[in-house]
Enzyme design. Structure first.
Site, PDB file in Angstrom:
ATOM      1  N   ILE B  82     -47.293  37.949  21.441  1.00  0.00           N
ATOM      2  CA  ILE B  82     -47.020  36.895  22.322  1.00  0.00           C
ATOM      3  C   ILE B  82     -45.817  35.929  21.832  1.00  0.00           C
ATOM      4  CG2 ILE B  82     -47.658  35.127  24.222  1.00  0.00           C
ATOM      5  CD1 ILE B  82     -48.892  38.060  24.749  1.00  0.00           C
ATOM      6  N   CYS B 140     -49.085  32.172  10.866  1.00  0.00           N
ATOM      7  CA  CYS B 140     -47.716  32.266  10.915  1.00  0.00           C
ATOM      8  C   CYS B 140     -46.650  32.307   9.642  1.00  0.00           C
ATOM      9  CB  CYS B 140     -47.004  30.921  11.478  1.00  0.00           C
ATOM     10  SG  CYS B 140     -45.518  30.526  11.741  1.00  0.00           S
ATOM     11  N   GLY B 227     -60.357  42.901  20.143  1.00  0.00           N
ATOM     12  CA  GLY B 227     -61.183  43.748  21.075  1.00  0.00           C
ATOM     13  C   GLY B 227     -62.216  44.235  20.398  1.00  0.00           C
ATOM     14  N   GLY B 253     -64.140  38.305  16.755  1.00  0.00           N
ATOM     15  CA  GLY B 253     -63.524  39.738  16.771  1.00  0.00           C
ATOM     16  C   GLY B 253     -64.545  40.532  17.619  1.00  0.00           C
TER      17      GLY B 253
END
Lengths: 278, 317
Positions: B82, B140, B227, B253
């Site tokens: 994103i 990051c 997921g 998680g």
């Protein structure tokens, strides 16, 4: 932007396990499913969608993981909810699972979601261009628009079989024109080639609507810009949630930055979209 | 079922936990980036039924994120890139937070490209009463260190924890990357530099390819996998971190059910964060909290904290 009054009319979305009323193959992998959805609000804006999860939300499968966004085709409001119909094409694992849901089984529903279509001005003229499964997004729009406006519905598909069942559209008081790429029904060629036929090229008070493959919508948007006509499109970007959280469905805007297809759309004024980068 | 998932007549379960000074009514939080700013879920669930939520990562200035395609579904999971699209710290404080019921604890996630940017964002968030803690998103790339992720190098991570620790006196959690050789080493660095807790795992770095176009599916090329696909990896890393440090752990998680959450508590997590499941079922976090209570009742557990670290290992040899 779509008028905020329509969002208010749309009401709060529901999150529920819905019972399958029927789910049937209408040929060429085109399916029609009707769900009885508890808590569905009384008003749905034309062009809104829902996220569907085969098997329901209480017993989630992890593969495929994500719900599938699906345009609301027709809504039959009833006490405490609504029966909501969806038209879909079986293209992958998610839609295959959806097609296996039998009457009485459940499908998870989150919806109605997003911003719908603005109707054409009263006594105006509207041309709806729908390609492939895009027809599912425009039925309620067509039905509402033709109450007060003159409506042309231009429908395109690869062949006559892919058009599916058109009875609902044929029952509406509108001008229906069809194009198929193989010429098996109507005009042979692309649906956008029908846009000159209505004789409305110079009509400034015309509203254009488009839903279908991106190249088709891009072509309609370009034509609208050239003619100075208002144009709304319904986009179909991949999305995980449908309600503005995953930020996966971002569409680049013509003025920079992004709009979310799920929250700010799926319907947009075509001039808001950066078609080069979509 | 009552509001807390308790069956009528069943024994009450003490669900409260404390994560590094953040007092929670139950151990279920939501993971940053999967719960927006909380407001988006009001139509689907009661925010007061979960322990609290971790908001989308904030930067000093608003960010518009990456060009699409940003997400793709993968087996039992999804990938995203994103790009930390967010409204910026000031808009969060003044426009988003006032919409959240006062009794809902909020943890603000903080992101930056150099330690001072993180620190300044921390300072702005620290005096806001509803913000009960900060979570440092250390995944990051650090611009001044040549683009290496803060969380992938112990020295770079230590500097980030030190600087943000100095910037705030409210509870400070560090969210760790799974893309490391030894998560235990990273957890120890956080503890030594004064962090109050750690959250793990962030997404697993991944790549998906379209063979028709011969291009990566995501415009960013690489993305983060989340997921159920990553749940066993997350459990392993939570367990390893729990062996290494005494500060509390938020397990993250692939958690979608109460049973999933129980596994994380047993492996040493004090609390859990529900992530990708929020997309599929916008009431998932509330159902995880209810599922934890149902498990405790069925097992005769009177306090959920009794499950923390209660994993029984086979005898050695």
């Amino acid at each position: 932007m779509v008028a905020s009054s329509e969002a208010a009319l749309a009401g709060s979305p529901t999150r529920s396990d819905a019972e399958v009323v029927f789910n049937r193959d209408e040929g060429a992998d085109n399916w029609r499913m009707r769900l009885r959805v508890p808590g569905w609000p009384r008003q749905t804006a034309p062009g809104q969608f829902a996220m569907l999860t085969p098997g329901g939300l209480t017993k989630l499968s992890s593969d495929p993981l994500l719900p599938r966004p699906m345009a609301v085709y027709r809504v039959f409001t009833e006490a405490g909810g609504a029966e909501v119909e969806f038209l879909y094409k079986v293209v992958g694992r998610g839609t295959t699972l959806l097609s296996q849901a039998e009457a009485g089984e459940v499908v998870g529903v989150v919806g109605p979601l997003g911003q719908g279509f603005s109707l054409p001005p009263s006594k105006g003229k509207a041309v709806l261009v729908a390609g492939g499964t895009g027809v599912a997004s425009v039925y309620e729009l067509a039905a509402l628009a033709c109450e007060k406006s003159e409506v042309w519905l231009l429908m395109g598909a690869r062949s006559a079989a892919d058009l599916g069942n058109l009875e609902d559209f044929e029952a509406l008081p509108l001008n229906l024109e069809i194009a198929t790429e193989d010429g098996s029904r109507g005009h042979r060629g692309l649906v956008t080639e029908l846009m000159g036929a209505a004789g409305l090229d110079g009509e400034e008070k015309l509203t254009l609507y488009a839903c279908g493959p991106t190249p088709m919508m891009r072509a309609v948007a370009k034509l609208a810009a050239e003619r100075g006509q208002r144009c709304f499109v319904s986009l179909e970007n991949p999305m995980a949630c449908g309600f503005g959280v995953c930020l996966g469905c971002a569409a680049p805007r013509s003025d920079g930055g992004f709009s979310l297809v799920c929250r700010d759309g799926p319907v947009f004024d075509a001039c808001e979209i950066d078609w080069e980068n979509l | 079922m009552t509001s807390d998932g308790a069956k009528p007549g069943a024994a009450s379960v003490d669900t409260s936990v404390n994560v590094g000074g953040i007092q929670l009514r139950n151990p279920v939080l939501t993971a940053s980036g999967t719960f927006g700013y909380g407001t988006e879920f009001a139509a689907f669930m009661d925010l007061r039924k979960i322990g609290g939520f971790v908001a989308k990562s904030l930067t000093l200035e608003p960010r518009s994120g990456n060009m699409p395609a940003r997400i793709v579904e993968t087996p039992s999971g999804m990938m995203n890139a994103i790009g930390i699209e967010n409204v910026g710290v000031e808009a969060f404080i003044h426009e988003k937070l006032p919409q959240i019921p006062e009794e809902v604890p909020v943890v603000a996630s903080v992101f930056g490209t150099d330690p001072e940017m993180y620190a300044e964002t921390c300072r702005r968030l620290s005096d806001v009463p509803q913000i009960k803690g900060l979570e440092i998103n250390a995944s990051c790339p650090h611009v001044k260190s040549g683009g290496i992720e803060f969380g992938q190098n112990p020295k770079v991570l230590a500097e980030l924890v030190r600087v943000t620790r100095k910037a705030t006196s409210i509870p400070l959690l560090i969210k760790l990357s799974p893309n490391v050789t030894s998560v235990a080493e990273m957890a120890k660095v956080c503890e030594a530099e004064g962090a109050d807790g750690i959250s793990l795992i962030n997404t697993v770095q991944a790549l998906e390819v379209n063979i028709e176009t011969r291009r990566p599916v995501l415009r960013n090329v690489l993305g983060g996998l989340s997921g159920p696909a990553i749940r066993p990896i997350a459990l392993r890393m939570v367990w390893q971190a729990a062996q290494a440090v005494k500060i509390p752990i938020c397990g993250i998680g692939g958690i979608a059910t109460g049973e999933d959450a129980v596994k994380f508590l047993l492996c040493g997590a004090t609390a859990v964060q529900v992530g990708t499941a929020n997309y599929v079922n916008p009431k998932a976090a509330q159902e995880v909290a209810e599922g934890l209570v149902a498990y405790a009742q069925a097992q005769g557990v009177s306090a959920l904290r009794d499950l923390i670290g209660a994993l029984e290992l086979p005898e050695s040899g």
